[in-house]
Design an enzyme around this catalytic site. Structure first.
Site, PDB file in Angstrom:
ATOM      1  N   ARG A  26      -6.212   6.803   8.773  1.00 36.99           N
ATOM      2  CA  ARG A  26      -6.792   7.975   8.105  1.00 36.99           C
ATOM      3  C   ARG A  26      -8.233   7.699   7.697  1.00 36.99           C
ATOM      4  O   ARG A  26      -8.539   6.643   7.142  1.00 36.99           O
ATOM      5  CB  ARG A  26      -5.957   8.328   6.877  1.00 36.99           C
ATOM      6  CG  ARG A  26      -4.546   8.660   7.288  1.00 36.99           C
ATOM      7  CD  ARG A  26      -3.715   9.246   6.179  1.00 36.99           C
ATOM      8  NE  ARG A  26      -2.378   9.530   6.685  1.00 36.99           N
ATOM      9  CZ  ARG A  26      -1.367   9.967   5.940  1.00 36.99           C
ATOM     10  NH1 ARG A  26      -1.552  10.173   4.645  1.00 36.99           N
ATOM     11  NH2 ARG A  26      -0.196  10.201   6.490  1.00 36.99           N
ATOM     12  N   ARG A  46      -4.879   3.044  -0.965  1.00 37.30           N
ATOM     13  CA  ARG A  46      -5.417   4.051  -0.031  1.00 37.30           C
ATOM     14  C   ARG A  46      -6.288   3.351   1.007  1.00 37.30           C
ATOM     15  O   ARG A  46      -7.425   2.992   0.737  1.00 37.30           O
ATOM     16  CB  ARG A  46      -6.239   5.078  -0.822  1.00 37.30           C
ATOM     17  CG  ARG A  46      -6.644   6.319  -0.041  1.00 37.30           C
ATOM     18  CD  ARG A  46      -7.431   7.280  -0.908  1.00 37.30           C
ATOM     19  NE  ARG A  46      -6.669   7.727  -2.060  1.00 37.30           N
ATOM     20  CZ  ARG A  46      -5.831   8.757  -2.052  1.00 37.30           C
ATOM     21  NH1 ARG A  46      -5.685   9.471  -0.959  1.00 37.30           N
ATOM     22  NH2 ARG A  46      -5.149   9.085  -3.128  1.00 37.30           N
ATOM     23  N   GLU A  97       2.714   8.031  -5.654  1.00 33.46           N
ATOM     24  CA  GLU A  97       3.384   8.528  -4.459  1.00 33.46           C
ATOM     25  C   GLU A  97       3.699   7.406  -3.469  1.00 33.46           C
ATOM     26  O   GLU A  97       2.842   6.598  -3.138  1.00 33.46           O
ATOM     27  CB  GLU A  97       2.481   9.560  -3.766  1.00 33.46           C
ATOM     28  CG  GLU A  97       3.059  10.062  -2.461  1.00 33.46           C
ATOM     29  CD  GLU A  97       2.065  10.929  -1.667  1.00 33.46           C
ATOM     30  OE1 GLU A  97       1.069  11.385  -2.272  1.00 33.46           O
ATOM     31  OE2 GLU A  97       2.295  11.130  -0.475  1.00 33.46           O
ATOM     32  N   SER A 117       6.518  11.370   0.885  1.00 30.19           N
ATOM     33  CA  SER A 117       6.320  12.801   0.798  1.00 30.19           C
ATOM     34  C   SER A 117       7.252  13.422   1.827  1.00 30.19           C
ATOM     35  O   SER A 117       7.183  13.102   3.008  1.00 30.19           O
ATOM     36  CB  SER A 117       4.862  13.133   1.118  1.00 30.19           C
ATOM     37  OG  SER A 117       4.565  14.460   0.771  1.00 30.19           O
ATOM     38  N   ARG A 175       2.652   0.691   0.477  1.00 29.31           N
ATOM     39  CA  ARG A 175       2.859   0.966  -0.952  1.00 29.31           C
ATOM     40  C   ARG A 175       4.169   0.373  -1.451  1.00 29.31           C
ATOM     41  O   ARG A 175       4.287   0.000  -2.626  1.00 29.31           O
ATOM     42  CB  ARG A 175       2.814   2.477  -1.199  1.00 29.31           C
ATOM     43  CG  ARG A 175       1.393   3.018  -1.045  1.00 29.31           C
ATOM     44  CD  ARG A 175       1.251   4.459  -1.483  1.00 29.31           C
ATOM     45  NE  ARG A 175      -0.127   4.912  -1.260  1.00 29.31           N
ATOM     46  CZ  ARG A 175      -0.554   6.153  -1.498  1.00 29.31           C
ATOM     47  NH1 ARG A 175       0.295   7.071  -1.969  1.00 29.31           N
ATOM     48  NH2 ARG A 175      -1.809   6.481  -1.276  1.00 29.31           N
TER      49      ARG A 175
END
Length: 427
Positions: A262, A277, A349, A352, A391
RNA sequence: GGAGAGAUGGCUGAGUGGUCGAAAGCGCUCCCCUGCUAAGGGAGUAAGGGUUAAAAGCCCUUCGAGGGUUCGAAUCCCUCUCUCUCCGCCA
């Protein structure tokens, strides 16, 4: 994509639903284009019909050996008129499609209204944050002092938002991935898949990343245009593209581990430190193809499958339903699972899980044969992280840390770590 | 990288300018016969879109994608994409 029929018939209702997201849909402008399209299409098809009839005529006359010159003269200008009409129609349809591809999905009624992630609603909570009798360190401090997370080395090679992992921590991430894959395949009925990490534009259009979110993607080459996948959702969901499933073939459940890439455009300044991230991270992804009436139940089930991973790892978490201001572009309803991170003293998070209903299916023509009517109809697609491995690694490190900076290995992972019980600086 | 072949409906596979939305087979649905976990006979069965409140009907589009030739293209021409075979290279 929203059903174009619905857009035409209930543009105002659609606009109201999208407005809850903060998305402005100019229904009047759309309907005006649509009016023109209708008139032009009827007219053009009329001309096409004329052309077909006269061509048939000419063919028959010629077969009988008649003189066809007068017939040819009669249709002389038809071609030009038709060409102009077809061209204008094509352009108009292109404009409509551009609008349609840019519209987010309609949200389920039970999605709460809100502006940002602060307005997400907690649905349930599992486990208790660990009570440490020392000051909790975050994963950066833990990893660097163990000598097994190296952000400086990564930035030398690739810049910000990358990490180099070594030794038992690198192995721990691999163990997490194996453990998750095994759990979903053997206990939750998912079929393991291995998929391409480079995809072509139609795949990204199918799942909804394109055309709107081009800047979030890593584009590798111009010809052919290849993109690095931002999530396994893209290649795996596209397994259904242009497929008509037999009535009894659904549900289909796939699980895949892939790296995810990303650009993180627009997230400057957020989570710049550490591996929360990153431009590249590992994730185990769950994807389901289900009958249209089954997707809401499937969402609950799929979310539960992701939760099982955290329960087995004994990591405290909570489940939130994303509000209208935080929900993703193509989702009709999303649950986030947030894991407790002692180093940040908050939930973050880690998964999702979204129901896309027919939004992606319409884009990629994913259908099933309806057992009652025998006719093809759009299926519903869902996906969710089961869970993000990077994560998860952070969560294990921070929740299982000990005062001396070592990290206990969760019981379910020890078999994947050659029986290792504690990760320490010895490597 | 070089040479060649190909892409047709849920699937297999015919079809080289009009009678082709497309033979045949498989699969599926319904019916008949048979009276038994079999076989046989008949009929039907592509998708998408427009028109419609909806359906029926009618019409349009689609034979990998995009252009072109033609009154008319699955069929002829060009470009592209993908698949396969052989050679080379290679984890």
């Amino acid at each position: 994509m929203i059903d174009p029929k619905l857009l035409r018939q209930s543009a105002a209702d659609v606009a109201a639903n999208l407005a809850r997201r903060g998305f402005e849909f100019d229904a009047d402008a759309y309907l005006e284009l649509e009016e023109r399209r209708k008139a032009l299409q009827v007219e053009t098809e009329q001309l096409q019909s004329e052309r077909n009839a006269s061509a048939k005529h000419i063919g028959k006359a010629k077969a009988r050996g008649e003189d066809i010159e007068p017939l040819l003269a009669a249709v002389k200008d038809l071609g030009d008129r038709l060409e102009a009409g077809e061209k204008a129609l094509q352009e108009l349809q292109g404009q409509l499609r551009d609008i349609e591809l840019g519209l987010p999905n309609l949200m389920s009624e039970d999605v709460p209204t809100g502006d940002s992630e602060d307005d997400n609603t907690e649905v349930r909570k599992w486990g208790e944050p660990p009570q440490l009798d020392f000051a909790a360190r975050d994963h950066i401090e833990l990893g660097e002092s163990l000598g097994q997370l190296d952000f400086d080395a990564a930035s030398k090679i690739s810049g910000a938002r990358f990490v180099v992992m070594k030794g038992q921590l690198a192995r721990l991430q691999r163990a997490l991935i194996q453990f998750m894959l095994d759990t979903h395949t053997s206990e939750h009925g998912y079929t393991e898949t291995y998929v391409p990490y480079l995809v072509k534009p139609p795949a990204l259009i199918g799942t909804g990343q394109l055309p709107k979110f081009e800047e979030d993607q890593f584009r590798t080459t111009d010809e052919p245009p290849f993109y690095l996948i931002p999530t396994a959702e893209v290649p795996v969901t596209n397994l259904a593209s242009d497929v008509i499933f037999d009535a009894d073939a659904l549900p289909v459940r796939y699980v895949a581990h892939t790296p995810c890439f990303r650009s993180e455009a627009g997230s400057h300044g957020q989570d710049t430190r550490g591996m929360i991230r990153q431009h590249q991270f590992e994730k185990v992804e769950l994807v389901q193809f289900v009958a249209p009436d089954a997707s809401m139940d499937a969402l609950e089930e799929l979310t539960g499958h992701a939760e099982v991973v955290l329960q087995k790892l004994e990591l405290p978490y909570r489940v939130v339903i994303l509000c209208s201001g935080d929900i993703g572009f193509g989702s009709t309803k999303t649950y986030d699972i947030e894991v407790w991170l002692p180093g940040q003293n908050r939930y973050r998070e880690i998964s999702s899980c979204s129901n896309y209903n027919d939004f992606q299916a319409r884009r990629m023509k994913a259908r099933r044969r309806n057992p009652e009517t025998g006719k093809p109809e759009l299926i519903h697609t869902l996906n969710g992280s089961g869970v993000a491995a990077g994560r998860a690694l952070i969560a294990v490190m921070e929740n299982y840390q000990q005062e001396d900076g070592s990290i206990r290995v969760p019981a379910v992972l020890q078999a994947y770590m050659g029986g290792l019980e504690v990760i320490d600086a010895s490597g």
